[in-house]
Design an enzyme around this catalytic site. Structure first.
Site, PDB file in Angstrom:
ATOM      1  N   HIS A 293      79.886 -62.173  98.260  1.00 12.54           N
ATOM      2  CA  HIS A 293      80.188 -61.792  99.645  1.00 12.54           C
ATOM      3  C   HIS A 293      80.923 -60.463  99.705  1.00 12.54           C
ATOM      4  O   HIS A 293      81.342 -59.907  98.667  1.00 12.54           O
ATOM      5  CB  HIS A 293      81.018 -62.886 100.331  1.00 12.54           C
ATOM      6  CG  HIS A 293      82.342 -63.163  99.682  1.00 12.54           C
ATOM      7  ND1 HIS A 293      83.412 -62.312  99.746  1.00 12.54           N
ATOM      8  CD2 HIS A 293      82.768 -64.236  98.953  1.00 12.54           C
ATOM      9  CE1 HIS A 293      84.443 -62.830  99.102  1.00 12.54           C
ATOM     10  NE2 HIS A 293      84.073 -63.993  98.590  1.00 12.54           N
TER      11      HIS A 293
ATOM     12  N   CYS B 288      84.872 -66.059  93.554  1.00 10.99           N
ATOM     13  CA  CYS B 288      83.660 -65.479  94.143  1.00 10.99           C
ATOM     14  C   CYS B 288      83.376 -64.098  93.568  1.00 10.99           C
ATOM     15  O   CYS B 288      84.210 -63.489  92.888  1.00 10.99           O
ATOM     16  CB  CYS B 288      83.796 -65.396  95.653  1.00 10.99           C
ATOM     17  SG  CYS B 288      83.890 -67.010  96.470  1.00 10.99           S
TER      18      CYS B 288
END
Length: 396
Positions: A317, A335
């Site tokens: 992301h 992440c």
């Protein structure tokens, strides 16, 4: 055996033992409308399912004592019909599929002399019903690592029986196998993956002919069939290199673009998962809260261009707040973060089902096979061993 003679020359057997039916001739009616059977003898037909509480999950079998069956139909009260086959000797008809629970059926039989018989029965109610969720969605286009995945609402104890009612058809006879695993939710799940990544353009169809199948103790009956189909799109892969702190999109094996990124902090629960993780969904802008994934109060923010890789919360992301670390340090909560521009480009380029391959040092190992689509981290032999039927094989 006692007979009655209704109009139009049709004679029905009543009160027959063991649900036997008398095939009745139409050899010509008399003045009072009764059938003139001449020297013909009644031939009896029996049906294995009977009454108002017949056993569900059994194939319907119709037997003739003499002569040959010419045609048998078994229809239900909703307009459906059980297909079946007549044996070589013409004496037995057996349905291809089992009788569904809570269903009214009507059997009609005709022999090679034109005599007919009918019978009705109703199967026992389901009691408990099992349902399922299919992925990917119907008529979608997906990446080369996307498996067929089925998650069941209730436990499946009769895994062999369920698995043999699942048929995968591909446009190019792709070799693959089912495998039973536990989903991240704790539910029973079965996935079908090819031996190797799909070939682009492959068309895939699943027919889950489960209506009338009992999933076993605690699971209940399936009371409908399911199906889905999808097409394999472009050959793409995303390489996440933890050593160089860079991410590369490959298409047909060639690098399209490489961008700087920052992955999970090594040496803790915040490290990223390694191995192959398949892009599960493109979720756009979402709220990410560390408390939902067991990381305390580390973060709570809205995040753009979110691409889910595991159920446990690993995403790729946009992470502009982490810009100082892009390309030089892995310093996230697990992440793969990029700039807004790079994340937006990747979000537009990738397909659900594309593999993200994380390599290098500092990851925390492979995610569990049910934590997303971690099945590609297993060898082909190890994956086939998860089939209840133990064999895998080709889908024609």
């Amino acid at each position: 055996m006692r007979h009655i003679s209704p109009p139009h020359g049709t004679v029905y057997a009543v009160g027959a033992a063991c649900l036997a039916l008398a095939l009745t001739g139409c050899a010509g009616g008399t003045a009072n409308g009764s059938a003139d059977l001449g020297a013909d003898k009644d031939a009896e037909v029996s049906v294995n399912l009977r009454g108002d509480n017949a056993k569900a999950g059994e194939r319907v079998q119709v037997k003739l004592t003499e002569g040959r069956l010419k045609d048998v139909s078994v229809g239900d009260d909703e307009g459906g019909e059980l297909a079946g086959r007549i044996s070589k000797d013409g004496r037995t008809w057996t349905s291809d599929r089992v009788a569904s629970p809570g269903t009214k059926y009507e059997v009609k039989a005709q022999d090679d002399r034109g005599r007919t018989a009918e019978r009705k029965f109703t199967t026992e109610a389901a009691g408990r019903v099992n349902k399922l969720t299919l992925a990917p969605g119907n008529k979608t286009t997906v990446g080369v690592a996307q498996p067929l995945s089925i998650v069941f609402d209730n436990p499946v104890k009769n895994k062999k029986d369920v698995e043999k009612h699942l048929k995968v058809t591909t446009s190019n006879s792709t070799q693959g196998s089912w495998g039973w695993i536990t989903d991240y939710s704790g539910k029973d799940r079965i996935d079908w993956r090819p031996k190797e990544y799909w070939k682009p353009g492959t068309k895939v169809k699943l027919d889950a002919d489960l209506n009338g199948v009992n999933s076993g103790e605690g699971g209940g009956w399936f009371v409908r069939d399911y199906d889905t189909s999808f097409t394999v799109g472009k050959d793409q892969q995303v390489d996440v290199d933890l050593d160089s702190k860079r991410l590369t999109l490959l298409r047909n094996g060639e690098a399209v673009r490489t961008v700087p990124m920052s992955a999970g902090t090594p040496g803790s629960q915040k490290a990223s998962w390694g191995g192959v993780n398949v892009l599960m969904s493109k979720e756009g802008t979402i709220r990410m809260n560390s408390e939902t994934v067991g990381l305390g109060a580390s973060y709570d923010k809205m995040v753009d261009y979110s691409m889910r890789l595991t159920w446990s919360g690993m995403y790729a992301h946009a992470a502009p707040w982490n810009a100082a670390y892009f390309g030089n340090t892995n310093h996230s909560s697990g992440c793969v973060g990029m700039s807004d521009g790079d994340a937006g480009w990747l979000y537009d380029a990738v397909q659900v089902g594309d593999p993200f391959v994380t390599k290098g040092s500092g990851h925390k190992g492979d995610a569990d096979v049910g934590n997303g689509y971690g099945l590609w981290n297993l060898s082909w032999d190890a994956w086939q061993a998860k089939s209840a039927l133990r064999g895998g094989g080709s889908a024609g």
